[in-house]
Design a protein around this motif. Structure first.
Motif: not given
Length: 82
Positions: A40-47, A54-62
């Protein structure tokens, strides 16, 4: 592709951002053995995730309906011009 790779990526990102922009990660969470690390860089969050996580959670769909960074740049430019 692996837990050691995930750890190496996180370390590389932290070091590169610190050297290039003099920014330190505000906080981080997760561990490589969980398959998911967040920087967490405050203005940017890197996952950083292993492929199966990645396939299980599907963050892109959010965020699929969110504007692209290019679209946001155009909007900001338009607002500045008035």
């Amino acid at each position: 592709n692996s837990m050691p790779h995930l750890t190496a990526l996180a370390s590389h990102i932290e070091r590169s951002v610190r050297e290039a922009h003099q920014l330190r990660v505000y906080t981080s969470d997760g561990r490589s053995d969980s398959g998911w690390v967040v920087l967490d860089y405050v203005t940017v969050v890197v996952h950083l995730m292993l492929q199966e996580v990645r396939a299980r959670y599907g963050l892109e769909s959010l965020w699929s309906g969110s504007p692209s960074p290019a679209a946001m740049g155009e909007l900001e430019s338009h607002v500045r011009r008035g």
